[in-house]
Design a protein around this motif. Structure first.
Motif, PDB file in Angstrom:
ATOM      1  N   TYR A  31       0.840  -1.189   0.000  1.00  0.00           N
ATOM      2  CA  TYR A  31       0.000   0.000   0.000  1.00  0.00           C
ATOM      3  C   TYR A  31       0.880   1.246   0.000  1.00  0.00           C
ATOM      4  O   TYR A  31       2.014   1.208   0.469  1.00  0.00           O
ATOM      5  CB  TYR A  31      -0.901   0.043   1.252  1.00  0.00           C
ATOM      6  CG  TYR A  31      -1.789  -1.166   1.427  1.00  0.00           C
ATOM      7  CD1 TYR A  31      -3.014  -1.251   0.770  1.00  0.00           C
ATOM      8  CD2 TYR A  31      -1.423  -2.202   2.280  1.00  0.00           C
ATOM      9  CE1 TYR A  31      -3.846  -2.352   0.952  1.00  0.00           C
ATOM     10  CE2 TYR A  31      -2.245  -3.299   2.470  1.00  0.00           C
ATOM     11  CZ  TYR A  31      -3.446  -3.369   1.800  1.00  0.00           C
ATOM     12  OH  TYR A  31      -4.264  -4.457   1.974  1.00  0.00           O
ATOM     13  N   ASP A  32       0.325   2.344  -0.498  1.00  0.00           N
ATOM     14  CA  ASP A  32       1.052   3.609  -0.507  1.00  0.00           C
ATOM     15  C   ASP A  32       0.760   4.351   0.796  1.00  0.00           C
ATOM     16  O   ASP A  32      -0.374   4.802   1.020  1.00  0.00           O
ATOM     17  CB  ASP A  32       0.594   4.455  -1.702  1.00  0.00           C
ATOM     18  CG  ASP A  32       1.316   5.789  -1.797  1.00  0.00           C
ATOM     19  OD1 ASP A  32       2.139   6.094  -0.903  1.00  0.00           O
ATOM     20  OD2 ASP A  32       1.049   6.527  -2.764  1.00  0.00           O
ATOM     21  N   PRO A  33       1.758   4.501   1.660  1.00  0.00           N
ATOM     22  CA  PRO A  33       1.501   5.160   2.939  1.00  0.00           C
ATOM     23  C   PRO A  33       1.048   6.604   2.786  1.00  0.00           C
ATOM     24  O   PRO A  33       0.340   7.129   3.650  1.00  0.00           O
ATOM     25  CB  PRO A  33       2.852   5.074   3.665  1.00  0.00           C
ATOM     26  CG  PRO A  33       3.861   4.891   2.583  1.00  0.00           C
ATOM     27  CD  PRO A  33       3.171   4.093   1.534  1.00  0.00           C
ATOM     28  N   MET A  34       1.426   7.255   1.703  1.00  0.00           N
ATOM     29  CA  MET A  34       1.009   8.641   1.502  1.00  0.00           C
ATOM     30  C   MET A  34      -0.496   8.748   1.223  1.00  0.00           C
ATOM     31  O   MET A  34      -1.085   9.824   1.358  1.00  0.00           O
ATOM     32  CB  MET A  34       1.800   9.271   0.349  1.00  0.00           C
ATOM     33  CG  MET A  34       3.302   9.388   0.621  1.00  0.00           C
ATOM     34  SD  MET A  34       3.700  10.415   2.073  1.00  0.00           S
ATOM     35  CE  MET A  34       4.092   9.145   3.312  1.00  0.00           C
ATOM     36  N   ALA A  43      -7.748  13.892   5.284  1.00  0.00           N
ATOM     37  CA  ALA A  43      -8.576  15.033   4.892  1.00  0.00           C
ATOM     38  C   ALA A  43      -9.145  14.846   3.488  1.00  0.00           C
ATOM     39  O   ALA A  43     -10.284  15.232   3.203  1.00  0.00           O
ATOM     40  CB  ALA A  43      -7.756  16.322   4.956  1.00  0.00           C
ATOM     41  N   ARG A  44      -8.348  14.228   2.604  1.00  0.00           N
ATOM     42  CA  ARG A  44      -8.742  14.054   1.208  1.00  0.00           C
ATOM     43  C   ARG A  44      -9.732  12.907   1.030  1.00  0.00           C
ATOM     44  O   ARG A  44     -10.704  13.021   0.272  1.00  0.00           O
ATOM     45  CB  ARG A  44      -7.488  13.814   0.366  1.00  0.00           C
ATOM     46  CG  ARG A  44      -7.732  13.641  -1.123  1.00  0.00           C
ATOM     47  CD  ARG A  44      -6.418  13.540  -1.877  1.00  0.00           C
ATOM     48  NE  ARG A  44      -5.583  12.437  -1.413  1.00  0.00           N
ATOM     49  CZ  ARG A  44      -4.454  12.576  -0.729  1.00  0.00           C
ATOM     50  NH1 ARG A  44      -3.995  13.787  -0.418  1.00  0.00           N
ATOM     51  NH2 ARG A  44      -3.750  11.524  -0.347  1.00  0.00           N
ATOM     52  N   ASP A  45      -9.495  11.778   1.718  1.00  0.00           N
ATOM     53  CA  ASP A  45     -10.317  10.582   1.508  1.00  0.00           C
ATOM     54  C   ASP A  45     -10.448   9.802   2.813  1.00  0.00           C
ATOM     55  O   ASP A  45      -9.872   8.734   2.972  1.00  0.00           O
ATOM     56  CB  ASP A  45      -9.675   9.710   0.419  1.00  0.00           C
ATOM     57  CG  ASP A  45     -10.567   8.553  -0.021  1.00  0.00           C
ATOM     58  OD1 ASP A  45     -11.666   8.401   0.533  1.00  0.00           O
ATOM     59  OD2 ASP A  45     -10.137   7.788  -0.905  1.00  0.00           O
ATOM     60  N   PRO A  46     -11.200  10.335   3.771  1.00  0.00           N
ATOM     61  CA  PRO A  46     -11.309   9.667   5.071  1.00  0.00           C
ATOM     62  C   PRO A  46     -11.905   8.262   4.989  1.00  0.00           C
ATOM     63  O   PRO A  46     -11.548   7.393   5.780  1.00  0.00           O
ATOM     64  CB  PRO A  46     -12.205  10.609   5.886  1.00  0.00           C
ATOM     65  CG  PRO A  46     -12.959  11.404   4.859  1.00  0.00           C
ATOM     66  CD  PRO A  46     -12.003  11.568   3.717  1.00  0.00           C
ATOM     67  N   ALA A  47     -12.788   8.014   4.040  1.00  0.00           N
ATOM     68  CA  ALA A  47     -13.419   6.702   3.927  1.00  0.00           C
ATOM     69  C   ALA A  47     -12.379   5.617   3.648  1.00  0.00           C
ATOM     70  O   ALA A  47     -12.405   4.536   4.251  1.00  0.00           O
ATOM     71  CB  ALA A  47     -14.486   6.710   2.836  1.00  0.00           C
TER      72      ALA A  47
END
Length: 231
Positions: A31-34, A43-47
Protein backbone atom coordinates in the motif's frame (compact mmCIF):
# COMPACT_ATOMS: atom_id res chain seq x y z
CA UNK A 1 19.76 -3.02 36.38
CA UNK A 2 17.56 -0.75 34.28
CA UNK A 3 16.76 -2.03 30.79
CA UNK A 4 15.28 0.13 28.03
CA UNK A 5 13.49 -1.97 25.39
CA UNK A 6 12.26 -0.57 22.07
CA UNK A 7 9.98 -2.90 20.12
CA UNK A 8 8.87 -2.74 16.51
CA UNK A 9 6.57 -4.68 14.20
CA UNK A 10 8.83 -7.74 14.24
CA UNK A 11 7.85 -8.57 17.81
CA UNK A 12 4.20 -8.95 16.75
CA UNK A 13 4.72 -10.52 13.33
CA UNK A 14 4.35 -14.07 14.66
CA UNK A 15 1.00 -13.06 16.12
CA UNK A 16 -0.24 -12.52 12.58
CA UNK A 17 0.19 -8.75 12.43
CA UNK A 18 1.94 -7.42 9.34
CA UNK A 19 5.24 -5.54 9.38
CA UNK A 20 5.48 -2.20 7.60
CA UNK A 21 8.90 -2.67 6.01
CA UNK A 22 11.08 -5.55 4.87
CA UNK A 23 9.70 -8.49 2.93
CA UNK A 24 7.42 -8.36 -0.08
CA UNK A 25 4.41 -8.83 2.22
CA UNK A 26 5.26 -5.69 4.24
CA UNK A 27 2.33 -3.27 4.39
CA UNK A 28 4.12 -0.31 2.84
CA UNK A 29 5.17 -2.45 -0.14
CA UNK A 30 1.53 -3.38 -0.75
CA UNK A 31 0.00 0.00 0.00
CA UNK A 32 1.05 3.61 -0.51
CA UNK A 33 1.50 5.16 2.94
CA UNK A 34 1.01 8.64 1.50
CA UNK A 35 -2.55 7.60 0.61
CA UNK A 36 -3.31 5.99 3.97
CA UNK A 37 -1.13 7.35 6.75
CA UNK A 38 -0.90 11.12 6.52
CA UNK A 39 -3.19 13.91 7.79
CA UNK A 40 -3.56 15.04 4.17
CA UNK A 41 -4.76 11.58 3.09
CA UNK A 42 -7.36 11.56 5.85
CA UNK A 43 -8.58 15.03 4.89
CA UNK A 44 -8.74 14.05 1.21
CA UNK A 45 -10.32 10.58 1.51
CA UNK A 46 -11.31 9.67 5.07
CA UNK A 47 -13.42 6.70 3.93
CA UNK A 48 -10.42 4.91 2.39
CA UNK A 49 -8.22 5.64 5.40
CA UNK A 50 -10.89 4.33 7.77
CA UNK A 51 -11.32 1.20 5.65
CA UNK A 52 -7.59 0.43 5.93
CA UNK A 53 -7.46 0.90 9.70
CA UNK A 54 -10.77 -0.89 10.29
CA UNK A 55 -9.29 -4.01 8.67
CA UNK A 56 -6.16 -3.73 10.79
CA UNK A 57 -8.24 -3.19 13.94
CA UNK A 58 -10.29 -6.34 13.28
CA UNK A 59 -7.09 -8.30 12.65
CA UNK A 60 -5.61 -7.05 15.92
CA UNK A 61 -8.69 -7.97 17.95
CA UNK A 62 -8.43 -11.54 16.64
CA UNK A 63 -4.67 -11.81 17.37
CA UNK A 64 -2.94 -13.10 20.52
CA UNK A 65 0.41 -12.30 22.16
CA UNK A 66 3.29 -14.62 21.34
CA UNK A 67 6.27 -15.94 23.30
CA UNK A 68 8.27 -12.74 22.72
CA UNK A 69 5.60 -10.64 24.43
CA UNK A 70 5.44 -13.13 27.30
CA UNK A 71 9.22 -13.07 27.73
CA UNK A 72 9.21 -9.30 28.18
CA UNK A 73 6.60 -9.67 30.93
CA UNK A 74 8.94 -12.13 32.62
CA UNK A 75 11.83 -9.68 32.20
CA UNK A 76 9.82 -6.88 33.81
CA UNK A 77 9.02 -9.03 36.84
CA UNK A 78 12.56 -10.39 37.13
CA UNK A 79 14.18 -6.96 37.02
CA UNK A 80 11.75 -5.62 39.64
CA UNK A 81 12.63 -8.49 41.99
CA UNK A 82 16.28 -7.48 41.68
CA UNK A 83 15.66 -3.78 42.31
CA UNK A 84 15.81 -2.82 38.64
CA UNK A 85 13.22 -1.70 36.14
CA UNK A 86 12.10 -2.18 32.55
CA UNK A 87 11.14 0.73 30.32
CA UNK A 88 9.12 -0.71 27.44
CA UNK A 89 8.68 1.65 24.49
CA UNK A 90 6.94 0.40 21.39
CA UNK A 91 6.54 1.69 17.87
CA UNK A 92 3.64 -0.73 17.51
CA UNK A 93 0.06 0.46 17.62
CA UNK A 94 -1.21 -2.93 18.82
CA UNK A 95 -1.99 -3.82 22.44
CA UNK A 96 -0.30 -7.23 22.56
CA UNK A 97 2.27 -6.16 25.17
CA UNK A 98 -0.57 -5.19 27.49
CA UNK A 99 -2.56 -8.33 26.79
CA UNK A 100 0.52 -10.42 27.58
CA UNK A 101 0.77 -8.71 30.97
CA UNK A 102 3.24 -5.82 30.63
CA UNK A 103 2.20 -3.31 33.28
CA UNK A 104 3.21 -0.12 31.49
CA UNK A 105 3.89 0.42 27.80
CA UNK A 106 4.84 3.71 26.16
CA UNK A 107 3.17 3.84 22.72
CA UNK A 108 5.19 6.41 20.82
CA UNK A 109 3.16 5.92 17.64
CA UNK A 110 -0.28 5.77 19.25
CA UNK A 111 -2.78 2.95 19.71
CA UNK A 112 -5.05 1.36 17.13
CA UNK A 113 -7.74 0.46 19.68
CA UNK A 114 -8.27 4.13 20.48
CA UNK A 115 -9.84 6.96 18.52
CA UNK A 116 -8.97 10.65 18.63
CA UNK A 117 -11.17 13.61 17.86
CA UNK A 118 -9.73 15.68 15.04
CA UNK A 119 -11.29 18.79 16.58
CA UNK A 120 -10.87 18.70 20.37
CA UNK A 121 -8.16 16.03 20.59
CA UNK A 122 -10.06 13.84 23.08
CA UNK A 123 -8.91 10.19 23.04
CA UNK A 124 -11.29 7.29 23.72
CA UNK A 125 -11.22 3.50 23.60
CA UNK A 126 -12.41 2.12 20.27
CA UNK A 127 -12.81 -1.49 19.17
CA UNK A 128 -15.42 -0.83 16.51
CA UNK A 129 -15.15 0.19 12.89
CA UNK A 130 -14.90 3.92 12.25
CA UNK A 131 -16.35 5.80 9.30
CA UNK A 132 -16.87 9.29 7.97
CA UNK A 133 -19.94 9.64 10.22
CA UNK A 134 -18.07 8.66 13.43
CA UNK A 135 -18.16 11.66 15.73
CA UNK A 136 -16.90 12.82 19.10
CA UNK A 137 -19.25 14.30 21.71
CA UNK A 138 -18.14 17.74 20.47
CA UNK A 139 -19.30 16.72 16.96
CA UNK A 140 -15.72 16.59 15.66
CA UNK A 141 -14.70 13.78 13.29
CA UNK A 142 -13.02 10.74 14.85
CA UNK A 143 -9.75 9.41 13.44
CA UNK A 144 -7.48 6.51 14.47
CA UNK A 145 -5.28 7.45 17.43
CA UNK A 146 -2.09 6.70 15.53
CA UNK A 147 0.88 8.86 14.57
CA UNK A 148 0.92 9.41 10.83
CA UNK A 149 3.76 10.53 8.59
CA UNK A 150 4.42 14.21 9.22
CA UNK A 151 3.17 14.04 12.83
CA UNK A 152 5.28 14.10 15.99
CA UNK A 153 5.62 10.83 17.96
CA UNK A 154 4.17 10.81 21.47
CA UNK A 155 5.89 10.91 24.88
CA UNK A 156 9.34 11.82 23.51
CA UNK A 157 10.36 13.76 26.64
CA UNK A 158 9.47 10.73 28.77
CA UNK A 159 11.38 8.42 26.44
CA UNK A 160 14.57 10.51 26.48
CA UNK A 161 14.34 10.79 30.27
CA UNK A 162 14.20 7.00 30.56
CA UNK A 163 17.36 6.69 28.47
CA UNK A 164 19.19 8.74 31.08
CA UNK A 165 18.79 5.97 33.68
CA UNK A 166 19.25 2.96 31.37
CA UNK A 167 22.05 0.44 31.82
CA UNK A 168 21.16 -1.47 28.65
CA UNK A 169 19.32 -0.48 25.45
CA UNK A 170 17.65 -3.24 23.42
CA UNK A 171 15.83 -2.93 20.08
CA UNK A 172 13.55 -5.84 19.20
CA UNK A 173 12.00 -6.36 15.78
CA UNK A 174 12.69 -2.85 14.48
CA UNK A 175 13.61 -1.80 10.95
CA UNK A 176 15.96 0.98 12.03
CA UNK A 177 14.43 3.11 9.29
CA UNK A 178 11.84 5.23 11.11
CA UNK A 179 12.98 8.31 13.01
CA UNK A 180 13.10 9.42 15.75
CA UNK A 181 12.80 5.81 16.98
CA UNK A 182 15.78 4.69 14.88
CA UNK A 183 17.89 7.41 16.48
CA UNK A 184 17.36 6.17 20.04
CA UNK A 185 20.24 3.69 19.79
CA UNK A 186 22.63 6.54 18.99
CA UNK A 187 21.23 8.55 21.90
CA UNK A 188 21.90 5.57 24.15
CA UNK A 189 25.45 5.15 22.85
CA UNK A 190 26.16 8.84 23.48
CA UNK A 191 25.27 8.17 27.10
CA UNK A 192 27.63 5.19 27.29
CA UNK A 193 24.82 2.63 27.36
CA UNK A 194 25.49 -0.82 25.88
CA UNK A 195 23.15 -1.61 22.98
CA UNK A 196 21.73 -4.92 21.74
CA UNK A 197 19.69 -5.75 18.66
CA UNK A 198 17.28 -8.71 18.53
CA UNK A 199 15.78 -9.04 15.07
CA UNK A 200 14.84 -11.41 12.28
CA UNK A 201 17.59 -9.85 10.15
CA UNK A 202 19.98 -6.90 10.51
CA UNK A 203 18.21 -3.55 10.71
CA UNK A 204 19.20 -0.46 8.72
CA UNK A 205 21.22 0.74 11.72
CA UNK A 206 22.58 -2.63 12.89
CA UNK A 207 26.14 -1.26 12.97
CA UNK A 208 25.16 0.95 15.92
CA UNK A 209 24.68 -2.05 18.22
CA UNK A 210 27.31 -3.73 20.38
CA UNK A 211 25.54 -7.12 20.41
CA UNK A 212 23.27 -8.67 17.80
CA UNK A 213 21.09 -11.78 17.76
CA UNK A 214 19.02 -12.81 14.75
CA UNK A 215 16.10 -15.17 14.40
CA UNK A 216 12.38 -15.42 15.07
CA UNK A 217 11.33 -13.16 17.94
CA UNK A 218 9.47 -15.99 19.68
CA UNK A 219 12.78 -17.87 19.95
CA UNK A 220 15.51 -15.28 20.46
CA UNK A 221 13.68 -12.96 22.87
CA UNK A 222 12.92 -15.67 25.49
CA UNK A 223 16.48 -17.00 25.30
CA UNK A 224 17.92 -13.48 25.65
CA UNK A 225 15.68 -12.81 28.66
CA UNK A 226 17.00 -16.02 30.24
CA UNK A 227 20.56 -14.71 29.88
CA UNK A 228 19.73 -11.30 31.36
CA UNK A 229 17.94 -12.75 34.36
CA UNK A 230 20.74 -15.22 35.04
CA UNK A 231 23.27 -12.38 35.42
Amino acid sequence: MNVFVLTGAGVSAESGLGVFRGSGTALWKRYDPMQLATPEAFARDPATVHEFYNARRRNLIAASPNAAHAALVRLEAGLAQRGGALTLVTQNIDDLHERAGSSRVIHMHGELLKARCASCGAVSDCQRDLGVDSRCGCAGALRPHVVWFGETPLYMDEIYAALETADLFVAIGTSGAVYPAAGLVREARMRGVRCCELNLEPSDNAAEFDDRRYGAASEIVPSWVDVILEK
